[in-house]
Structures are given as C-alpha cells and as structure tokens.
Design a protein around this motif. Structure first.
Motif, PDB file in Angstrom:
ATOM      1  N   GLY A   3       0.881  -1.082   0.035  1.00 18.72           N
ATOM      2  CA  GLY A   3       0.186   0.048  -0.092  1.00 18.72           C
ATOM      3  C   GLY A   3       0.869   1.346  -0.064  1.00 18.72           C
ATOM      4  O   GLY A   3       0.514   2.154  -0.970  1.00 18.72           O
ATOM      5  N   ALA A   4       1.882   1.227   0.824  1.00 12.38           N
ATOM      6  CA  ALA A   4       2.958   2.351   0.877  1.00 12.38           C
ATOM      7  C   ALA A   4       3.713   2.526  -0.364  1.00 12.38           C
ATOM      8  O   ALA A   4       3.655   3.760  -1.156  1.00 12.38           O
ATOM      9  CB  ALA A   4       3.669   2.098   2.081  1.00 12.38           C
ATOM     10  N   LEU A   5       4.028   1.535  -0.958  1.00  9.95           N
ATOM     11  CA  LEU A   5       4.783   1.706  -2.116  1.00  9.95           C
ATOM     12  C   LEU A   5       3.867   2.071  -3.399  1.00  9.95           C
ATOM     13  O   LEU A   5       4.415   3.138  -4.291  1.00  9.95           O
ATOM     14  CB  LEU A   5       5.175   0.128  -2.650  1.00  9.95           C
ATOM     15  N   VAL A   6       2.622   1.734  -3.442  1.00 10.76           N
ATOM     16  CA  VAL A   6       1.763   2.117  -4.607  1.00 10.76           C
ATOM     17  C   VAL A   6       1.452   3.452  -4.301  1.00 10.76           C
ATOM     18  O   VAL A   6       1.214   4.203  -5.147  1.00 10.76           O
ATOM     19  CB  VAL A   6       0.552   1.172  -4.449  1.00 10.76           C
ATOM     20  N   ALA A   7       1.099   4.052  -3.085  1.00 11.94           N
ATOM     21  CA  ALA A   7       0.787   5.346  -2.683  1.00 11.94           C
ATOM     22  C   ALA A   7       2.065   6.264  -3.127  1.00 11.94           C
ATOM     23  O   ALA A   7       1.941   7.329  -3.910  1.00 11.94           O
ATOM     24  CB  ALA A   7       0.610   5.711  -1.320  1.00 11.94           C
ATOM     25  N   TRP A   8       3.129   5.815  -3.066  1.00 11.70           N
ATOM     26  CA  TRP A   8       4.234   6.367  -3.585  1.00 11.70           C
ATOM     27  C   TRP A   8       4.328   6.562  -4.856  1.00 11.70           C
ATOM     28  O   TRP A   8       4.666   7.692  -5.494  1.00 11.70           O
ATOM     29  CB  TRP A   8       5.693   5.892  -2.989  1.00 11.70           C
ATOM     30  N   ILE A   9       4.241   5.442  -5.661  1.00  6.42           N
ATOM     31  CA  ILE A   9       4.256   5.269  -7.128  1.00  6.42           C
ATOM     32  C   ILE A   9       3.123   6.228  -7.665  1.00  6.42           C
ATOM     33  O   ILE A   9       3.386   7.160  -8.531  1.00  6.42           O
ATOM     34  CB  ILE A   9       4.041   3.972  -7.676  1.00  6.42           C
ATOM     35  N   HIS A  10       2.051   6.350  -7.228  1.00  4.39           N
ATOM     36  CA  HIS A  10       0.910   7.050  -7.601  1.00  4.39           C
ATOM     37  C   HIS A  10       1.120   8.554  -7.503  1.00  4.39           C
ATOM     38  O   HIS A  10       1.037   9.279  -8.232  1.00  4.39           O
ATOM     39  CB  HIS A  10      -0.383   6.711  -7.007  1.00  4.39           C
ATOM     40  N   ASN A  11       1.483   9.026  -6.096  1.00  5.98           N
ATOM     41  CA  ASN A  11       1.789  10.356  -6.045  1.00  5.98           C
ATOM     42  C   ASN A  11       2.895  10.859  -6.822  1.00  5.98           C
ATOM     43  O   ASN A  11       2.959  12.373  -7.152  1.00  5.98           O
ATOM     44  CB  ASN A  11       2.066  10.546  -4.453  1.00  5.98           C
ATOM     45  N   ARG A  12       3.972  10.254  -7.101  1.00  7.15           N
ATOM     46  CA  ARG A  12       4.959  10.595  -7.954  1.00  7.15           C
ATOM     47  C   ARG A  12       4.662  10.678  -9.505  1.00  7.15           C
ATOM     48  O   ARG A  12       5.282  11.752 -10.027  1.00  7.15           O
ATOM     49  CB  ARG A  12       6.225   9.720  -7.603  1.00  7.15           C
ATOM     50  N   TRP A  13       3.855  10.112  -9.881  1.00 11.15           N
ATOM     51  CA  TRP A  13       3.863   9.757 -11.414  1.00 11.15           C
ATOM     52  C   TRP A  13       2.162   9.953 -12.149  1.00 11.15           C
ATOM     53  O   TRP A  13       2.069   9.647 -13.040  1.00 11.15           O
ATOM     54  CB  TRP A  13       4.082   8.623 -11.989  1.00 11.15           C
ATOM     55  N   TYR A  14       1.186  10.255 -11.283  1.00  4.77           N
ATOM     56  CA  TYR A  14      -0.091  10.230 -11.939  1.00  4.77           C
ATOM     57  C   TYR A  14      -0.387  11.175 -12.675  1.00  4.77           C
ATOM     58  O   TYR A  14      -1.444  11.408 -13.323  1.00  4.77           O
ATOM     59  CB  TYR A  14      -1.224  10.162 -10.333  1.00  4.77           C
ATOM     60  N   LYS A  15       0.525  12.250 -12.567  1.00  4.65           N
ATOM     61  CA  LYS A  15       0.267  13.274 -13.744  1.00  4.65           C
ATOM     62  C   LYS A  15       1.589  13.328 -14.886  1.00  4.65           C
ATOM     63  O   LYS A  15       1.665  14.244 -15.440  1.00  4.65           O
ATOM     64  CB  LYS A  15       0.412  14.717 -12.943  1.00  4.65           C
TER      65      LYS A  15
END
Length: 522
Positions: A146-158
């Motif tokens: 969950g923490a890894l996915v949140a990091w990935i998401h916040n870094r690259w969702y744009k």
C-alpha cells in the motif's frame, strides 16, 4: 522528514488502518453466528438446527464472514494506497490490489523455483493467499505494498510521456509501474522476509511468555495512546501478525490473534487459548460493558442538580455504543479533556482488566472484529462455553468493575472538584449573531474553516469515529481552543503535528464530508 512529520504520517496511517478494521464487525458477527449455530453440541441439543435449511444458512454466514477475515492484508494494501493518494484515489485503490497480488505471485513463483516453497507441503510462514502459494507476509506485506503504490501514484499520476507512449499518460501509467515495482518488491521480500518471520516468531514467544504483566501493559498502553491517535499501533500488530501467535487449527496454519481466534470459533474441535484471547481485547468486555457504565453513573450522580437531566441524556447516548459495540470514545471524550486524571485512572483500570482476564482464563473477545463486547459475549462466550470461554467470569468481574469505576470516579470528582459533565462553571450565552453549536453542519463548516486559518490553510480533511482530522499548512493560524468548544460545538480539541483534530462525536464524518465539498476536495 523531521520528527514531527514522521509523527504526522503515523497518525494518518492510524486513521487509514481504521477503514479495514471497521469492516470486521459484520464479518465477525457472521462468523460467530454461523459457528455458534453449527456447533455440534448445540445441534445435539436442538436437532432441527442440523436440517438442511438452517445448516446451509448458518454455514453460508460463516464462510461469508471468513471472506473478510481471511483477506485482511489485501484490504490493508487497498486502503493504505487509497488513503495516502493525493488525488485519483480510485486508481490508487485498484493498484493497491494489483500490487498485492503481483508481489505474492512473483514471490511465490520465485521461491517455488528455488525450492524454498513446496506447494504440496507448506512450511511455517507459507500459505495460499487468494489461490497463490507464497510467503505469508500478513498485514506487513499489505502495508508495504500500500505504501509503495501510494508513493508510485503520487509521484507519477500526472506524468507526461513522449508522444509514442502517450497512451500511458497520467493515471494509466500507474498500473504498469505498480506491476514493475511490486515484482521487484516480491523478489526482495523473498530474501528479507524469512529472517523477519524468524524475528517476529522470537518476539512472539517473548510476548506470549510475559503473562499477566504483558496483558496489563497491552491494555493500558492501548488506552493511553488513544488521545494521540496512535492506539492502533498497540493492538493491530498482535491481531494480524505472528506477534499475536501462530497456530495450526484443523490442519491449517493461522497467524495473528484475530485470525486464530476466528479459526477457533469456526472449528468444530479447537478450544480457546488465553494466550490468543488476550490480544483480541478480552479485557475490553470488562471495562467497556461494566467499568465505563459505572463511570457514567458517577458523572450523573455528581452533576449539579439543574444539570442532571441533561447529563442523563448524554450518558445514555454514550453508554449504548460503549456497552453494545465497544465504541468507547464518545464516553471517554466526555471526560478526557476536562479531567485527564480520570482518563489515566481509566487506562490503568483497563490494563488491570486485561491482566485479570488473563489470570482467570476469560476467553471472550471484545474487539469490534467479533461484533464488540455484547455480541461476542453471546456468540463467542455463552454459545462457546464448550470451547472453554469461561464467560461466567464476567458475572463476578462485571459488577466489581462497575462498582470500582463508580466509587473511584465519584471520589476523585468530588475531592478534586473535577469539571466533569454537569459540573461546568456557568458561562455566558453566546452572542445572538453566532451560530449555535447544534446548528446545521453546512452553516458551521465555514466558521470552522475560518477558525483553522481559512481554506488555503487546509491540505486535507478526514474523520475517524469521533474526530474531524485536518492537515494544515500552518498550524499556528489555528484559533484558541475555546473558539471550537464554546462557539463551534466541539467536545474537545487535539493539536497534533501538522494539523488539528476536533472532536465532534458520531457526526465527525459528516463534518469531514461537508468540509471536503465546501473546499472542492475529492
């Protein structure tokens, strides 16, 4: 990241973890209901329960509840990814599940090829998770993904990719990145998690061997950390990892006190084990059902005569969820801020309840995962008497705790002149131009926003059971506590690193929803 930021992250994580925990009550009730009415002893006494219709109905209740109970780590992965995502939260939640499955599939396949895992002969710490034979990382694996996915998401969702790859722009890039990173995570975990399992097992042995003293510390610390929003970190590791024990129930290896207790309840032959029961909040049955009820009566009897009717209504409303579901915060918050010494006494009494429950082999779970104290006492205690629940202990400890809380709280309130409910000093009526604390929530929200520094100062708005949780850009802009308690209807205020928590009781979630809509947040 400094110490305050780390504490803020942990407080937010505690709130996020409550989401899957709140799913557990209905699952626990279904498992308890199904197991109770498919119990061989009960069927022998009431033969018609063994006929096809009731037997099928209660069996379906049990398996339906176990769908949740057996997949808590996956829910943790989804909820942590969702809770920490800055935006486009639905994509983050989906990727939380994809990442969890990817990690387990890669880890299981890798270790099977290496010969570490034999799918036909699983060793301790190995399990079949959603059909995948892999290492059982428990909620640690779920939290990590969950923490890894949140990091990935916040870094690259744009993210904006070159034209040839533009089909993967923005959130469409996140699932692909999740698969890659969680595959690597699975390989890394294949090397580092087996030693971690060994450490957890050793620590579990130490905790399980600490006896009544360990139970006292467990219960007291869980209550003392409640005002800081960190109490989840006392009980969750024991409930869902090998810190709470590892056992083989009906040929299945089960890890975590909540999972083991649920398996015992479901088993036709396994008996309760106090080393497991103490981590599923057996002491809470004592102090939530009886102790705090005695405290509520003490508040009523020590209230000023003109306030008794008001205090009676308040206490009845607070005792009902406390007694039946184990939601103690509404009652605890009625005295936490005005008489902290009573809360310290309450925490110590709670720890003592756990120690006594351990010494007297009281095996009734009090956690909301099993329906709360009242339903657990019925379905797991009385109906589980043949498994050694020893529910009769409550017939002795319950009245003792009721009386102890009542007389101890009453003595301290009177002799220390504590300003508990109904004993407040008379205050001036608010100006007629002010909004009443009991006014419409929609009218209250703009005033709360102004009191915490305006809309530009609010980063996020969430809620737990009783608290509106705001993360702020500049906490120094928050107005005085009295503004919230005297003019904005709050029961109390908790200033935390990076924000504020405002106690609004059971309406806290409504305040959070209305505030997000007002601020245009997702």
């Amino acid at each position: 990241m400094d110490k305050k930021e780390v504490l803020g992250k942990f407080q937010r994580l505690g709130k996020v973890l409550m989401t899957p925990v709140l799913i557990l009550p209905i699952a626990g009730i279904l498992v308890g209901l199904g197991s109770a009415f498919t119990n061989a002893a009960l069927i022998k006494a009431v033969p018609w329960l063994g006929s096809i219709v009731p037997s099928m109905f209660f069996s379906l209740c049990k398996v339906a509840g176990n769908v949740v109970m057996n997949n808590i780590p996956a829910l943790f992965a989804i909820c942590v990814a969702y809770g920490f995502a800055k935006s486009e939260k639905a994509t983050a939640a989906l990727c939380g599940f994809i990442g969890y499955m990817t990690m387990n599939t890669v880890m299981g396949t890798f270790l099977t090829v290496l010969g570490t895992i034999d799918p036909k002969n699983l060793a301790t710490g190995q399990s079949s998770i959603l059909g995948i034979v892999t290492l059982d990382t428990g909620v640690i694996g779920g939290l990590l993904v969950g923490a890894l996915v949140a990091w990935i998401h916040n870094r690259w969702y744009k993210i904006e990719l070159p034209p040839v790859l533009s089909i993967f722009n923005g959130t469409r890039f996140i699932p692909a990145a999740t698969i890659v990173f969680c595959s690597l995570c699975g390989i890394v975990m294949s090397f580092i998690f087996p030693p971690i399992q060994s450490v957890l097992s050793a620590l579990s042995d130490f905790i399980l061997g600490s006896g009544a003293l360990g139970s006292f510390v467990y219960g007291a610390a869980e209550r003392l950390l409640l005002p800081f929003g960190l109490h989840h970190f006392v009980y969750l590791p024991f409930m869902f990892t090998s810190l709470g024990g590892t056992a083989t129930i009906d040929g299945n290896l089960v890890t975590g006190a909540a999972n083991i207790y649920s398996a015992i309840v479901s088993s036709p032959s396994a008996d309760f084990d106090i080393d497991i029961s103490r981590f599923v909040m057996n002491g809470k049955v004592i102090f939530a059902m009886f102790g705090l009820t005695g405290a509520a009566l003490a508040f009523y009897h020590t209230a000023l005569p003109q306030n008794k009717k008001k205090v009676a209504a308040l206490m009845i409303a607070a005792v009902i969820p406390c007694f039946f579901t184990g939601i103690t915060e509404p009652l605890e918050y009625s005295f936490l801020f005005v008489a902290p010494i009573l809360f310290v006494v309450h925490a110590l009494m709670a720890g003592l309840a756990y120690a006594l429950a351990f010494l007297l082999n009281f095996n009734v779970a009090g956690s909301t995962a099993f329906g709360g104290p009242f339903l657990s006492l019925i379905f797991n205690g009385i109906m589980g008497a043949s498994k050694g629940s020893n529910w009769q202990v409550i017939l002795i400890l319950g009245p003792i705790y009721f009386a102890a809380y009542y007389f101890l709280f009453k003595f301290l309130i009177i002799h220390r002149n504590l300003r508990t409910p109904g004993r407040e000093v008379e205050e001036q009526e608010p100006d007629s131009a002010e909004v009443s604390p009991t006014g419409d929530i929609a009218e209250m929200i703009p005033r709360i926003i102004e009191a915490v520094g305006g809309p530009d100062n609010i980063d996020s708005a969430d809620a737990c059971f009783t608290r509106l949780r705001l993360v702020l850009e500049d906490p120094s802009l928050i107005q005085e506590d009295e503004v919230f308690t005297k003019k904005l209807g709050a029961n109390g205020v908790i200033r935390v690193s990076g924000g504020i928590q405002i106690v609004y009781g059971n309406k806290a979630s409504l305040y959070a929803t209305q505030m997000r809509e007002t601020l245009g947040m997702e």
